[in-house]
Design a protein around this motif. Structure first.
Motif, PDB file in Angstrom:
ATOM      1  N   ILE A 176       6.058  -1.283  -1.186  1.00 60.71           N
ATOM      2  CA  ILE A 176       4.957  -0.434  -1.710  1.00 60.71           C
ATOM      3  C   ILE A 176       5.110   0.787  -0.688  1.00 60.71           C
ATOM      4  O   ILE A 176       5.263   2.094  -1.414  1.00 60.71           O
ATOM      5  CB  ILE A 176       3.628  -1.084  -1.757  1.00 60.71           C
ATOM      6  N   TRP A 177       4.929   0.608   0.483  1.00 63.15           N
ATOM      7  CA  TRP A 177       4.975   1.713   1.699  1.00 63.15           C
ATOM      8  C   TRP A 177       6.281   2.342   1.306  1.00 63.15           C
ATOM      9  O   TRP A 177       6.059   3.685   1.567  1.00 63.15           O
ATOM     10  CB  TRP A 177       4.881   1.188   2.917  1.00 63.15           C
ATOM     11  N   ARG A 228       6.593  -7.324   0.114  1.00 60.25           N
ATOM     12  CA  ARG A 228       6.035  -6.914  -1.373  1.00 60.25           C
ATOM     13  C   ARG A 228       5.342  -5.568  -0.536  1.00 60.25           C
ATOM     14  O   ARG A 228       5.408  -4.662  -1.227  1.00 60.25           O
ATOM     15  CB  ARG A 228       5.132  -7.695  -1.819  1.00 60.25           C
ATOM     16  N   TYR A 229       4.320  -5.696   0.520  1.00 60.84           N
ATOM     17  CA  TYR A 229       3.561  -4.514   0.965  1.00 60.84           C
ATOM     18  C   TYR A 229       4.618  -3.449   1.508  1.00 60.84           C
ATOM     19  O   TYR A 229       4.375  -2.277   1.287  1.00 60.84           O
ATOM     20  CB  TYR A 229       2.678  -5.019   1.788  1.00 60.84           C
ATOM     21  N   LEU A 246      -6.734  -5.529   2.289  1.00 61.59           N
ATOM     22  CA  LEU A 246      -5.822  -4.686   1.244  1.00 61.59           C
ATOM     23  C   LEU A 246      -6.087  -3.303   1.259  1.00 61.59           C
ATOM     24  O   LEU A 246      -5.373  -2.536   1.081  1.00 61.59           O
ATOM     25  CB  LEU A 246      -6.016  -5.243  -0.191  1.00 61.59           C
ATOM     26  N   GLU A 301       4.993 -11.843   0.972  1.00 62.28           N
ATOM     27  CA  GLU A 301       3.973 -10.866   1.060  1.00 62.28           C
ATOM     28  C   GLU A 301       4.252  -9.755   1.689  1.00 62.28           C
ATOM     29  O   GLU A 301       3.903  -8.711   1.211  1.00 62.28           O
ATOM     30  CB  GLU A 301       2.553 -11.650   1.425  1.00 62.28           C
ATOM     31  N   SER A 311      -5.175 -10.034   2.173  1.00 56.48           N
ATOM     32  CA  SER A 311      -4.042 -10.609   1.290  1.00 56.48           C
ATOM     33  C   SER A 311      -4.148 -12.136   1.896  1.00 56.48           C
ATOM     34  O   SER A 311      -4.596 -12.502   3.011  1.00 56.48           O
ATOM     35  CB  SER A 311      -2.841 -10.036   2.067  1.00 56.48           C
ATOM     36  N   VAL A 371      -3.076  -1.597   3.231  1.00 54.86           N
ATOM     37  CA  VAL A 371      -2.079  -1.677   2.193  1.00 54.86           C
ATOM     38  C   VAL A 371      -2.257  -0.376   1.232  1.00 54.86           C
ATOM     39  O   VAL A 371      -1.421   0.422   1.118  1.00 54.86           O
ATOM     40  CB  VAL A 371      -1.785  -3.118   1.329  1.00 54.86           C
ATOM     41  N   TYR A 372      -3.470  -0.320   0.694  1.00 53.00           N
ATOM     42  CA  TYR A 372      -3.531   0.724  -0.302  1.00 53.00           C
ATOM     43  C   TYR A 372      -3.775   2.107   0.302  1.00 53.00           C
ATOM     44  O   TYR A 372      -3.738   3.146  -0.479  1.00 53.00           O
ATOM     45  CB  TYR A 372      -4.424   0.502  -1.169  1.00 53.00           C
TER      46      TYR A 372
END
Length: 152
Positions: A51-52, A47-48, A126, A44, A119, A129-130
Motif C-alpha cells: 500500500i505504501w 500487504r501494508y 491502522l 500482513e 492490525s 497504515v492509512y
C-alpha cells in the motif's frame, strides 16, 4: 530546489520500502518451505508495505511527470490553448487529491485512530497504515502546484 530534495527523499524511502518488502517475502518463503511453519506477520507486513509503495510511488511518478497520460487532443492545439488546458488538468488533479486523498484520507485516519483499530498480526494501529493516503495527496498537490508555477 525543494522539489529535487523531496524527490531524493521520496525515492530513497521507496527503495527502503522495496528492500524491506523483498526481505519480508524471502523470510516468508524461507519459513514456509524450509522451516515448515509460516511466519504469522509476513503476509500482513507485505500487504501494508505494498500500500505504501503503491501510493508513494504514485506521488513520485506524478512529481516526475512520468504517469500515464492520454494526449491525443493536446498536440493539435495552439501553444496558448495547450497551456490553458494543462492548467485546467493540473487544477482538477489538485482538487481530486485535496478532496479524495487529503480530506477523505484524513477522515479515515482519524476514524481508525478514534476506534483504536489495530492490525491482527502486527498489532499496528491502522491509522499509521492509512496515514500514507493524506501524505500522498499532499505530495501530489505540492508537485502539481509547482508544475503550474513553472509553466512556460
Amino acid at each position: 530546489m525543494i522539489r529535487e530534495k523531496l524527490d531524493k527523499i521520496l525515492s530513497a524511502f521507496l527503495v527502503i520500502i522495496m528492500g524491506v518488502m523483498v526481505i519480508n517475502v524471502l523470510w516468508q518463503v524461507f519459513t514456509r518451505y524450509i522451516i515448515g511453519t509460516p511466519s504469522s506477520f509476513t503476509d500482513e507486513l507485505a500487504r501494508y508495505l505494498m500500500i505504501w509503495v503503491g501510493l508513494l510511488g504514485a506521488a513520485y511518478v506524478s512529481g516526475k511527470n512520468m504517469h500515464v497520460a492520454i494526449d491525443i487532443i493536446t498536440p493539435k492545439l495552439q501553444p496558448k490553448t495547450q497551456k490553458k488546458l494543462r492548467i485546467v488538468v493540473l487544477s482538477l488533479i489538485i482538487l481530486f487529491c485535496f478532496f479524495a486523498l487529503v480530506i477523505g484520507g484524513s477522515r479515515l485516519v482519524y476514524i481508525t485512530y478514534i476506534l483504536g483499530q489495530h492490525s491482527p498480526a502486527l498489532h499496528l494501529p491502522l491509522a499509521v497504515v492509512y496515514l500514507v493516503i493524506p501524505l500522498t495527496g499532499l505530495l501530489i498537490i505540492y508537485y502539481k502546484i509547482d508544475d503550474i508555477k513553472n509553466l512556460n
